[in-house]
Design a protein around this motif. Structure first.
Motif, PDB file in Angstrom:
ATOM      1  N   LYS A  12       1.678  -4.318  -1.961  1.00 41.18           N
ATOM      2  CA  LYS A  12       1.722  -3.919  -0.373  1.00 41.18           C
ATOM      3  C   LYS A  12       2.589  -5.084   0.477  1.00 41.18           C
ATOM      4  O   LYS A  12       3.328  -4.738   1.359  1.00 41.18           O
ATOM      5  CB  LYS A  12       0.409  -3.991   0.217  1.00 41.18           C
ATOM      6  CG  LYS A  12       0.112  -3.802   1.698  1.00 41.18           C
ATOM      7  CD  LYS A  12      -1.147  -3.679   2.244  1.00 41.18           C
ATOM      8  CE  LYS A  12      -1.153  -2.849   3.670  1.00 41.18           C
ATOM      9  NZ  LYS A  12      -0.190  -3.855   4.624  1.00 41.18           N
ATOM     10  N   ASP A  16       5.689  -4.268   2.773  1.00 41.40           N
ATOM     11  CA  ASP A  16       5.691  -4.613   4.346  1.00 41.40           C
ATOM     12  C   ASP A  16       6.939  -5.201   4.467  1.00 41.40           C
ATOM     13  O   ASP A  16       7.689  -5.427   5.507  1.00 41.40           O
ATOM     14  CB  ASP A  16       4.505  -5.694   4.314  1.00 41.40           C
ATOM     15  CG  ASP A  16       3.070  -5.100   4.306  1.00 41.40           C
ATOM     16  OD1 ASP A  16       3.007  -3.717   4.696  1.00 41.40           O
ATOM     17  OD2 ASP A  16       2.157  -5.712   4.356  1.00 41.40           O
ATOM     18  N   ALA A 129       5.323   4.888  -0.258  1.00 40.47           N
ATOM     19  CA  ALA A 129       4.672   3.669   0.355  1.00 40.47           C
ATOM     20  C   ALA A 129       5.622   3.200   1.500  1.00 40.47           C
ATOM     21  O   ALA A 129       5.036   3.100   2.394  1.00 40.47           O
ATOM     22  CB  ALA A 129       4.310   2.718  -0.539  1.00 40.47           C
ATOM     23  N   GLN A 133       4.206   3.557   5.579  1.00 39.99           N
ATOM     24  CA  GLN A 133       4.312   2.339   6.249  1.00 39.99           C
ATOM     25  C   GLN A 133       5.104   2.399   7.321  1.00 39.99           C
ATOM     26  O   GLN A 133       4.873   2.078   8.419  1.00 39.99           O
ATOM     27  CB  GLN A 133       4.334   1.309   5.434  1.00 39.99           C
ATOM     28  CG  GLN A 133       4.233   0.004   5.911  1.00 39.99           C
ATOM     29  CD  GLN A 133       2.750  -0.583   6.168  1.00 39.99           C
ATOM     30  OE1 GLN A 133       1.924   0.094   5.746  1.00 39.99           O
ATOM     31  NE2 GLN A 133       2.592  -1.655   6.875  1.00 39.99           N
TER      32      GLN A 133
END
Length: 202
Positions: A12, A16, A129, A133
């Motif tokens: 993650k 990010d 992902a 996000q």
């Protein structure tokens, strides 16, 4: 800059980092379920221009795709009749590009060029992902080798050598495929395969 991300379990913190770059107008290269792609946030005007310049194309003539994490937001940007929805639902995530009519919600930058948009929902954990996000689709194009021996570069290290100085991140998610997506025209009731690639429609 090359950034290694685990293809099965993306970290993650790394996702990010990538999303922050995209939201700030960055351009990235990333793995898909076919060949490696180059892309940016569809809402970042200068990033879109930068992507077109890297690819050496005229935005008014180029055909880019919008990459989604799943089918739930496709109708936000396209006209999605029920038969096309069912076709996409059955075959995604997967190695297909579906050509649909764009609706009035697509960013203004794209409204002057063409009335259709390619829709991709790749079966790739890293890319899914990132887009989930990010919160909206990414603009996407394919990475080409530009030589007579092979059409696409599959090794992320070689991609980094060629393109790393032009983009913010080259994401290393393992070797890519050398076969592009199958392109399906969904703008009429008679769906038509306009490019044979990886994958067979169900």
């Amino acid at each position: 800059m090359i950034l290694k991300i685990h293809p099965d379990n993306p970290n993650k913190r790394e996702i990010d980092r990538v999303v922050e770059v995209l939201k700030n107008g960055g351009v990235i290269i990333y793995p898909t379920d076919t060949i490696y792609g180059i892309g940016c946030d569809i809402n970042q005007h200068k990033a879109v221009e930068r992507l077109a310049k890297i690819q050496g194309v005229d935005m008014n003539k180029a055909f880019f795709s919008f990459v989604f994490s799943d089918i739930s937001h496709v109708s936000d940007y396209t006209k999605l009749p029920t038969p096309a929805f069912k076709l996409i639902k059955r075959n995604t995530p997967g190695p297909f590009t579906f050509v649909l009519e764009a609706n009035s919600n697509i960013p203004r930058q794209f409204k002057m060029r063409r009335k259709t948009v390619g829709v991709r929902i790749p079966n790739n954990n890293i890319l899914q992902a990132i887009i989930a996000q990010l919160g909206n689709p990414m603009l996407s194009s394919s990475i080409h080798a530009d030589n007579d021996i092979e059409e696409y570069i599959t090794d992320p290290e070689l991609i980094n050598e060629k393109y790393g100085h032009l983009v913010d991140f080259v994401i290393d998610g393992g070797y890519g495929d050398n076969q592009p997506s199958t392109v399906v025209d969904c703008t009429t009731n008679d769906f038509e395969i306009i490019r044979e690639g990886k994958g067979e429609l169900e």
